[in-house]
Design an enzyme around this catalytic site. Structure first.
Site, PDB file in Angstrom:
ATOM      1  N   VAL A 113     -36.769  -7.281  44.449  1.00  0.00           N
ATOM      2  CA  VAL A 113     -35.747  -8.278  44.121  1.00  0.00           C
ATOM      3  C   VAL A 113     -35.515  -9.206  45.303  1.00  0.00           C
ATOM      4  CG1 VAL A 113     -33.359  -8.642  43.393  1.00  0.00           C
ATOM      5  CG2 VAL A 113     -34.632  -6.683  42.488  1.00  0.00           C
ATOM      6  N   VAL A 148     -25.999  -7.848  44.443  1.00  0.00           N
ATOM      7  CA  VAL A 148     -26.509  -7.394  43.138  1.00  0.00           C
ATOM      8  C   VAL A 148     -27.294  -6.094  43.322  1.00  0.00           C
ATOM      9  CG1 VAL A 148     -26.603  -9.638  41.958  1.00  0.00           C
ATOM     10  CG2 VAL A 148     -28.569  -8.871  43.270  1.00  0.00           C
ATOM     11  N   ARG A 161     -26.155  -2.420  45.010  1.00  0.00           N
ATOM     12  CA  ARG A 161     -25.291  -1.326  44.611  1.00  0.00           C
ATOM     13  C   ARG A 161     -23.948  -1.473  45.317  1.00  0.00           C
ATOM     14  NH1 ARG A 161     -27.822  -0.872  40.908  1.00  0.00           N
ATOM     15  NH2 ARG A 161     -28.921   0.889  39.990  1.00  0.00           N
ATOM     16  N   ASP A 181     -21.855  -8.108  41.633  1.00  0.00           N
ATOM     17  CA  ASP A 181     -22.274  -7.645  40.299  1.00  0.00           C
ATOM     18  C   ASP A 181     -22.108  -6.132  40.184  1.00  0.00           C
ATOM     19  OD1 ASP A 181     -23.533  -7.932  37.705  1.00  0.00           O
ATOM     20  OD2 ASP A 181     -25.349  -7.067  38.589  1.00  0.00           O
ATOM     21  N   GLU A 198     -17.936   2.177  38.767  1.00  0.00           N
ATOM     22  CA  GLU A 198     -18.118   1.221  37.663  1.00  0.00           C
ATOM     23  C   GLU A 198     -17.640   1.835  36.354  1.00  0.00           C
ATOM     24  OE1 GLU A 198     -22.125  -0.290  37.691  1.00  0.00           O
ATOM     25  OE2 GLU A 198     -21.858  -1.202  39.648  1.00  0.00           O
ATOM     26  N   HIS A 224     -22.052  -5.716  36.307  1.00  0.00           N
ATOM     27  CA  HIS A 224     -23.394  -5.147  36.478  1.00  0.00           C
ATOM     28  C   HIS A 224     -24.366  -5.752  35.455  1.00  0.00           C
ATOM     29  CE1 HIS A 224     -25.601  -1.376  38.137  1.00  0.00           C
ATOM     30  NE2 HIS A 224     -26.472  -2.338  37.854  1.00  0.00           N
ATOM     31  N   LEU A 225     -24.523  -7.052  35.573  1.00  0.00           N
ATOM     32  CA  LEU A 225     -25.338  -7.785  34.592  1.00  0.00           C
ATOM     33  C   LEU A 225     -26.728  -8.146  35.111  1.00  0.00           C
ATOM     34  CD1 LEU A 225     -22.829 -10.370  33.000  1.00  0.00           C
ATOM     35  CD2 LEU A 225     -23.671  -8.213  32.047  1.00  0.00           C
ATOM     36  N   ALA A 240     -29.578  -6.861  35.376  1.00  0.00           N
ATOM     37  CA  ALA A 240     -30.779  -6.591  34.575  1.00  0.00           C
ATOM     38  C   ALA A 240     -30.611  -7.030  33.135  1.00  0.00           C
ATOM     39  CB  ALA A 240     -31.088  -5.098  34.629  1.00  0.00           C
TER      40      ALA A 240
HETATM   41  N1  LIG Z   1     -27.618  -5.497  39.611  1.00  0.00           N
HETATM   42  C1  LIG Z   1     -28.626  -5.077  38.893  1.00  0.00           C
HETATM   43  O1  LIG Z   1     -28.562  -5.036  37.684  1.00  0.00           O
HETATM   44  C2  LIG Z   1     -29.884  -4.655  39.581  1.00  0.00           C
HETATM   45  C3  LIG Z   1     -31.127  -4.876  38.984  1.00  0.00           C
HETATM   46  C4  LIG Z   1     -32.280  -4.469  39.648  1.00  0.00           C
HETATM   47  C5  LIG Z   1     -32.162  -3.834  40.870  1.00  0.00           C
HETATM   48  N2  LIG Z   1     -30.931  -3.592  41.393  1.00  0.00           N
HETATM   49  C6  LIG Z   1     -30.780  -2.942  42.681  1.00  0.00           C
HETATM   50  O2  LIG Z   1     -31.315  -3.799  43.673  1.00  0.00           O
HETATM   51  C7  LIG Z   1     -31.794  -3.034  44.758  1.00  0.00           C
HETATM   52  C8  LIG Z   1     -33.201  -3.479  45.100  1.00  0.00           C
HETATM   53  O3  LIG Z   1     -34.070  -3.231  44.024  1.00  0.00           O
HETATM   54  P1  LIG Z   1     -35.643  -3.478  44.223  1.00  0.00           P
HETATM   55  O4  LIG Z   1     -36.264  -3.295  42.904  1.00  0.00           O
HETATM   56  O5  LIG Z   1     -35.876  -4.716  44.963  1.00  0.00           O
HETATM   57  O6  LIG Z   1     -35.998  -2.223  45.150  1.00  0.00           O
HETATM   58  P2  LIG Z   1     -37.193  -2.141  46.175  1.00  0.00           P
HETATM   59  O7  LIG Z   1     -37.352  -0.700  46.455  1.00  0.00           O
HETATM   60  O8  LIG Z   1     -38.354  -2.924  45.708  1.00  0.00           O
HETATM   61  O9  LIG Z   1     -36.625  -2.853  47.488  1.00  0.00           O
HETATM   62  C9  LIG Z   1     -35.659  -2.274  48.304  1.00  0.00           C
HETATM   63  C10 LIG Z   1     -35.966  -2.707  49.724  1.00  0.00           C
HETATM   64  O10 LIG Z   1     -34.902  -2.277  50.545  1.00  0.00           O
HETATM   65  C11 LIG Z   1     -35.458  -1.907  51.788  1.00  0.00           C
HETATM   66  N3  LIG Z   1     -34.548  -1.098  52.554  1.00  0.00           N
HETATM   67  C12 LIG Z   1     -34.394   0.253  52.547  1.00  0.00           C
HETATM   68  N4  LIG Z   1     -33.471   0.602  53.455  1.00  0.00           N
HETATM   69  C13 LIG Z   1     -33.037  -0.538  54.030  1.00  0.00           C
HETATM   70  C14 LIG Z   1     -32.093  -0.801  55.044  1.00  0.00           C
HETATM   71  N5  LIG Z   1     -31.397   0.155  55.641  1.00  0.00           N
HETATM   72  N6  LIG Z   1     -31.895  -2.090  55.399  1.00  0.00           N
HETATM   73  C15 LIG Z   1     -32.595  -3.083  54.805  1.00  0.00           C
HETATM   74  N7  LIG Z   1     -33.517  -2.878  53.846  1.00  0.00           N
HETATM   75  C16 LIG Z   1     -33.722  -1.617  53.467  1.00  0.00           C
HETATM   76  C17 LIG Z   1     -36.742  -1.223  51.400  1.00  0.00           C
HETATM   77  O11 LIG Z   1     -37.637  -1.185  52.481  1.00  0.00           O
HETATM   78  C18 LIG Z   1     -37.238  -2.083  50.277  1.00  0.00           C
HETATM   79  O12 LIG Z   1     -38.123  -3.068  50.742  1.00  0.00           O
HETATM   80  C19 LIG Z   1     -31.681  -1.594  44.331  1.00  0.00           C
HETATM   81  O13 LIG Z   1     -30.464  -1.069  44.825  1.00  0.00           O
HETATM   82  C20 LIG Z   1     -31.595  -1.674  42.825  1.00  0.00           C
HETATM   83  O14 LIG Z   1     -30.950  -0.585  42.272  1.00  0.00           O
HETATM   84  C21 LIG Z   1     -29.801  -4.004  40.780  1.00  0.00           C
HETATM   85  O1  LIG Z   2     -31.040  -0.460  39.081  1.00  0.00           O
HETATM   86  C1  LIG Z   2     -31.203  -1.222  38.151  1.00  0.00           C
HETATM   87  O2  LIG Z   2     -32.266  -1.303  37.513  1.00  0.00           O
HETATM   88  C2  LIG Z   2     -30.101  -2.136  37.787  1.00  0.00           C
HETATM   89  O3  LIG Z   2     -28.949  -1.827  38.482  1.00  0.00           O
HETATM   90  C3  LIG Z   2     -29.875  -2.254  36.329  1.00  0.00           C
HETATM   91  O4  LIG Z   2     -29.046  -1.253  35.865  1.00  0.00           O
HETATM   92  P1  LIG Z   2     -28.755  -1.199  34.290  1.00  0.00           P
HETATM   93  O5  LIG Z   2     -29.987  -0.696  33.660  1.00  0.00           O
HETATM   94  O6  LIG Z   2     -27.625  -0.250  34.133  1.00  0.00           O
HETATM   95  O7  LIG Z   2     -28.434  -2.578  33.872  1.00  0.00           O
END
Ligand SMILES: NC(=O)c1ccc[n+]([C@@H]2O[C@H](COP(=O)([O-])OP(=O)(O)OC[C@H]3O[C@@H](n4cnc5c(N)ncnc54)[C@H](O)[C@@H]3O)[C@@H](O)[C@H]2O)c1
Ligand SMILES: O=C(O)[C@H](O)COP(=O)(O)O
Length: 597
Positions: free
Chosen positions: A205, A283, A285, A309, A314, A333-334, A336
């Protein structure tokens, strides 16, 4: 004297000394080897066992895209029960083979305990698995898979949406207009172009957010201790230290996972290191921000605005000062939640769960080795060999000697980096533990199960000359500090030693102790030490033939002509005690053991 020592694995030890009468049977069965005999070969990556016979049940505990539900229905009974209380989930779970959740369901230790061992797969329809107790899943041998890619773009787009909406007060201005006001001066925003954005967590992301922010004319830096600098450079992003990111950013966007190391990584101490008037987007956690500290930083003017988000709890409490703060923009938490992402996630997770239920190794496994499909295909016969060597080695240990130290040697012409042995180690562990316990070992819980039993497995690689076409030449398993019920299995260095190779795709046992043998590892095996003399193969073969035990393979390894030899006999059926006794009664036979594969 009683001759048999049945063990938990129903092995039989009969030594020559313990046998009384002798009867010779005429040879009526020639030893045969059928390389096509594969019926007894078992599915290698069994995650599920019981459900293979009947349709498994999948509990979908949160709304999942229709395409995913349809995929599941083709293979399983699907129970879509949303908004279950923790107690209701624990009650239902004992009837389910798989569970699919999003971020709204806590899959706690109690869930695994309540499943009574039936739950074999948890599918997280999304990325974050912080709502799943991974340690408990692993201890219960339950595979956890996620859908790590399908919602990446949606999350990145939401991050950019929040960034722009925050900078231009979109949410606040919208509420104001709807309340009948027209406050054009109050909602003057700030521009994005030319501003520095610090992306914290440069993963899937984060890197997509960075790419888009560059398109908006922002100067993008990133902090990620584990991200390769060249990947960042490739999209024009400089990786910087945590403190530098805090000190230089006008905007901070959080994209790291919630781990013990990242929990409350933005707190009172780190807020004061930020540029006054910084704006924060989260966005990732909620737990990566100390939310009370953020309220203090907003009130102190350190943080000008925040767009969130995700929240520690939650949904957040209605009277949350953070949520109600006028300079904070919130969404439920939108990240995704786009039509496209939800269809994609649903398909991704349904395929992963169905694959796991079928016994395939999931490429998105979170708590088991992830092995790319092509590597797996290549390793498949070696995986089978590994488990069988483990089974043989442990069955050769005499009762009462606890197995603690096991050394595995992999001989290969491939460089160590080219050979991932985690799957092999897991399967050797499975072979070592299952015949002597009631524990069901799979790729998920192999290391945990070994640790639980105080089993130390050390691994060594031998780099061989030659073509690295095949991943391995041989695998050797040695069990140290034990006695063997088959003395010939003890090598010159004092350990039980078994070694095997793959020939024409079939695993073979090629060494026992100091004796070279060659028997295909199918069905079961009788190992027999005798004085090397003519007619031995025929004599043993005829005893087995008389009892209608089909011999699939026979080989003899000897130290020198007319000295001691070890005969390895592959049998399709389990010989009766009487048959085994008759083998032991053959005068030249000094010891023998029956081993189940
Ligand atoms: N809001 C949503 O609906 C939503 C949707 C998708 C993902 N997310 C969240 O977004 C975050 C990232 O998802 P992603 O798919 O990119 O994951 P990812 O694993 O591809 O990327 C996470 C990155 O964080 C880095 N990281 C780990 N520890 C760290 C630290 N202490 N400082 C800085 N960077 C560090 C990792 O090296 C990695 O490159 C996750 O927490 C995921 O749950 C939220
Ligand atoms: O970690 C994720 O993939 C996102 O936070 C999305 O969570 P959700 O599936 O509850 O929308």
């Amino acid at each position: 004297m009683a001759a048999t020592t049945p063990t938990a694995a129903s092995n039989l030890l009969i030594t020559k000394k313990n046998l009384s009468s002798l009867s010779l049977i005429s040879t009526n069965k020639l030893p045969t080897f059928s390389p096509l005999h594969t019926s007894s070969r078992r599915q290698l990556f069994i995650v599920l066992s019981a459900s293979l016979n009947s349709k498994p049940t999948v509990l979908v505990a949160e709304k999942l895209g229709e395409a995913g539900i349809n995929l599941l229905k083709d293979f399983a009974n699907v129970d879509c029960s949303y908004n279950l209380s923790p107690d209701e989930l624990c009650t239902k779970i004992s009837l389910c083979d798989a569970l699919i959740v999003r971020s709204g369901t806590k899959v706690s230790r109690e869930v695994f305990e309540s499943s009574g061992g039936r739950l074999k797969v948890v599918g997280r329809a999304g990325v974050g698995i912080d709502n799943v107790d991974l340690a408990a899943a692993t201890e219960h041998g339950c595979l956890v898979v996620n859908a790590p890619t399908a919602n990446t773009i949606a999350a990145a787009e939401h991050g950019i949406a929040l960034l722009a909406a925050m900078a231009r007060n979109v949410a606040q201005a919208d509420a104001s207009v709807k309340a009948g006001k027209w406050q054009r001066n109050k909602y003057v925003g700030v521009s994005l172009v030319g501003k520095t954005l610090a992306v914290m967590g440069f993963g899937k992301v984060g890197s997509e957010v960075a790419r888009r922010a560059k398109g908006l004319g922002m100067h993008v830096i990133a902090h990620d201790p584990y991200a390769p600098a060249d990947r960042a450079r490739a999209i024009g992003v400089e990786l910087v230290s945590f403190d530098e990111a805090l000190a230089t950013a006008d905007f901070i966007s959080l994209h790291m996972p919630l781990t013990p190391a990242t929990a409350k990584i933005l707190n009172d101490e780190t807020f004061v290191k930020m540029k006054k008037g910084v704006r924060i987007v989260n966005v990732a956690r909620g737990g990566v921000i100390d939310e009370d500290a953020l309220v203090r930083a907003l009130d102190a003017g350190i943080v000008a605005q925040a767009a969130l988000d995700v929240f520690t709890v939650e949904p957040p409490p209605q009277d949350s000062k953070l949520v109600q703060h006028e300079r904070v923009t919130v969404t439920p938490h939108l990240g995704a939640s786009t039509m496209e992402a939800q269809e994609g996630v649903a398909i991704e997770i349904a395929e992963a769960v169905v694959g796991a239920l079928k016994g395939e190794l999931a490429s998105t496994a979170v708590n088991a080795p992830m092995v790319p499909a092509e590597v797996l295909t290549e390793l498949k016969p070696f995986v089978e060999l590994a488990e069988k060597l483990g089974r043989l080695a442990v069955q050769l240990v005499s009762g009462g000697s606890g197995v603690k130290d096991v050394k595995v040697t992999y001989a290969s012409a491939r460089a160590p980096d080219d050979l991932d042995t985690r799957v092999l180690r897991a399967m050797i562990t499975k072979g070592l533990i299952e015949p002597i316990s009631s524990v069901f070992v799979n790729l998920v819980n192999a290391d945990f199960s070994a640790k639980q039993r105080g089993l130390r497995i050390s691994e060594e690689r031998i780099l061989q000359d030659g073509s690295p076409e095949s991943p391995l030449d041989f695998i050797q398993v040695q069990v140290a500090n034990v006695e063997s019920k088959f003395a010939s299995a003890i090598s010159e260095t004092g350990e039980i030693k078994v070694e095997g190779r793959v020939k024409d795709g079939i695993p073979h046992l090629t060494r026992v102790g100091s004796f070279e043998v060659d028997v295909s590892l199918e069905g079961s095996i009788i190992l027999c030490r005798q004085v090397d003399q003519p007619g031995m193969i025929g004599k043993v073969g005829s005893v087995l033939g008389e009892q209608n035990v089909n011999v699939s393979f026979m080989s003899v390894g000897r130290i020198a002509p007319r000295k001691q030899a070890v005969m390895a006999i592959g049998v399709d059926e389990q010989p009766s005690k009487e048959t085994l006794k008759k083998i032991g009664d053959i005068p030249a036979v000094e010891e023998f053991v029956f081993l189940k594969l």
